[in-house]
Scaffold this active site. Structure first.
Site, PDB file in Angstrom:
ATOM      1  N   SER A   1     117.374  10.439   9.008  1.00 14.31           N
ATOM      2  CA  SER A   1     116.761  10.301  10.335  1.00 14.31           C
ATOM      3  C   SER A   1     117.523   9.404  11.305  1.00 14.31           C
ATOM      4  O   SER A   1     117.185   9.359  12.484  1.00 14.31           O
ATOM      5  CB  SER A   1     115.322   9.785  10.196  1.00 14.31           C
ATOM      6  OG  SER A   1     115.296   8.482   9.658  1.00 14.31           O
TER       7      SER A   1
ATOM      8  N   LYS B   1     107.749   4.505  13.563  1.00 16.58           N
ATOM      9  CA  LYS B   1     109.021   4.059  14.129  1.00 16.58           C
ATOM     10  C   LYS B   1     108.848   3.592  15.573  1.00 16.58           C
ATOM     11  O   LYS B   1     109.477   2.617  16.002  1.00 16.58           O
ATOM     12  CB  LYS B   1     110.054   5.176  14.016  1.00 16.58           C
ATOM     13  CG  LYS B   1     110.353   5.530  12.568  1.00 16.58           C
ATOM     14  CD  LYS B   1     111.405   6.611  12.419  1.00 16.58           C
ATOM     15  CE  LYS B   1     111.684   6.845  10.943  1.00 16.58           C
ATOM     16  NZ  LYS B   1     112.801   7.770  10.721  1.00 16.58           N
TER      17      LYS B   1
END
Length: 347
Positions: free
Chosen positions: A235, A280
């Protein structure tokens, strides 16, 4: 009086024991929570030098910890903690296999990021084929317990191959029960294992009994190094690309801003969907970042039919930012070029 004292002491000991169990007793669940937001100046060097430009690019992560009774209850009341079972977390893999796969995904993200940054900066590079990376092993394989997930197969009976299809074709040409010697890399060492081919249930052809992907590495005259430990997965690909490009070109894209983000990167520059984006966003917001790049992925009709509530990563990130009440700006990107165009327009 003495009896009452014993009762009191017993109650205190019992209470302390319950507290200890609530804090430390491991449960068969995991808590996914906002993790770290890490300055990429600390993790990437180009031409053996660190990034000296103002501002900051950062990767964001999801933290994972094993649940205890106390953490389990607290997670139930948190907007950004998620409880998952061991089966949901590891799938069909063991913890060791899971770690190896995450390591592979991280290496692929680094290679693709280097390739994209060099290409965009118009710097030369070449790809080198290393072999096939073992993603899983059939328990019925005669190589089970010899070759491990994370190993790279380089030869069959002493013969190297130029791509995974050549490897597959070489194995298919043999017969079930035929003995072969596999050369493979394990922890950087070249080893050999001998075993018999099995019949693959899907094709009814001979095979080793492994799931594989290409293991390639990018080569460049410009030294680009990653200094990363205990982080896995694909990611960070987008943010790796931006950091490397910034160092290659010295364009001062950030203009002093703190910019976080997430998203995979492939060999065409497309930014892909990731999991846990709400966590996140929460991590980057807490760390005081001003901008956050989020994948603006397309939701297919099949995905919508399977899950009517599904949203793109960008929509999920916007919802998380709204819930947090943060001023951090969420920016949708489909490609790394989208991110570069946005940065070049910053004042």
């Amino acid at each position: 009086m003495r009896k009452n004292k014993w009762l009191l002491n017993g109650t205190l000991v019992g209470g302390l024991l319950l507290i200890v169990l609530a804090i430390f007793l491991p449960l068969p669940y995991y808590i996914e929570e906002p993790g770290s937001t890490i300055n990429l100046k600390e993790l990437i060097t180009v031409n053996n030098q660190s990034d000296q430009q103002s501002g900051e690019f950062a990767l964001t992560s999801v933290g994972v910890r094993q649940a205890t009774p106390l953490r389990f209850v607290l997670a139930k009341f948190s907007d950004f903690d998620e409880i998952v079972t061991e089966k949901e977390f590891y799938g069909e893999s063991t913890s060791e296999e899971y770690d190896q796969m995450q390591k592979y995904y991280m290496q692929s993200a680094q290679n693709n990021a280097i390739q994209q940054a060099l290409s965009l900066a118009k710097k030369p590079y070449t790809w080198s084929y290393k072999g096939v990376y073992v993603m899983s092993i059939d328990t019925h394989s005669s190589f089970y317990g010899k070759i491990q997930v994370g190993d790279t197969v380089t030869k069959v009976n002493g013969q190297a191959f130029e791509n995974s299809q050549a490897f597959i074709d070489a194995i298919k040409a043999k017969t079930v029960g035929e003995e072969v010697t596999i050369t493979y890399l394990h922890d950087g060492k070249s080893l050999e294992a001998t075993g018999k081919l099995i019949e693959l249930s899907e094709t009814k052809k001979a095979g080793i009994g492994i799931t594989l992907v290409d293991h390639s590495e990018i080569d460049s005259s410009i030294p680009i190094a990653f200094h990363i430990e205990n982080i896995g997965g694909p990611s960070a690909g987008l943010m790796f690309t931006l950091e490397i490009y910034e160092q290659l070109t010295q364009e001062n894209l950030r203009k002093g801003k703190k910019i976080a983000g997430t998203g995979t990167i492939d060999e065409t520059g497309q930014v892909g969907r990731i999991g846990g984006i709400d966590k996140k966003v929460a991590s980057a917001s807490k760390a005081g970042f001003e901008f956050f790049f989020a994948p603006d992925d397309e939701i297919t009709s099949e995905e919508k039919a399977s899950d009517p509530t599904i949203q793109s990563n960008y929509e999920e990130a916007k919802a998380a930012a709204k819930k947090l009440g943060t001023d951090m700006k969420i920016i949708p990107v489909k490609t790394v070029q989208d991110a570069l165009d946005y940065l070049k327009a910053l004042t």
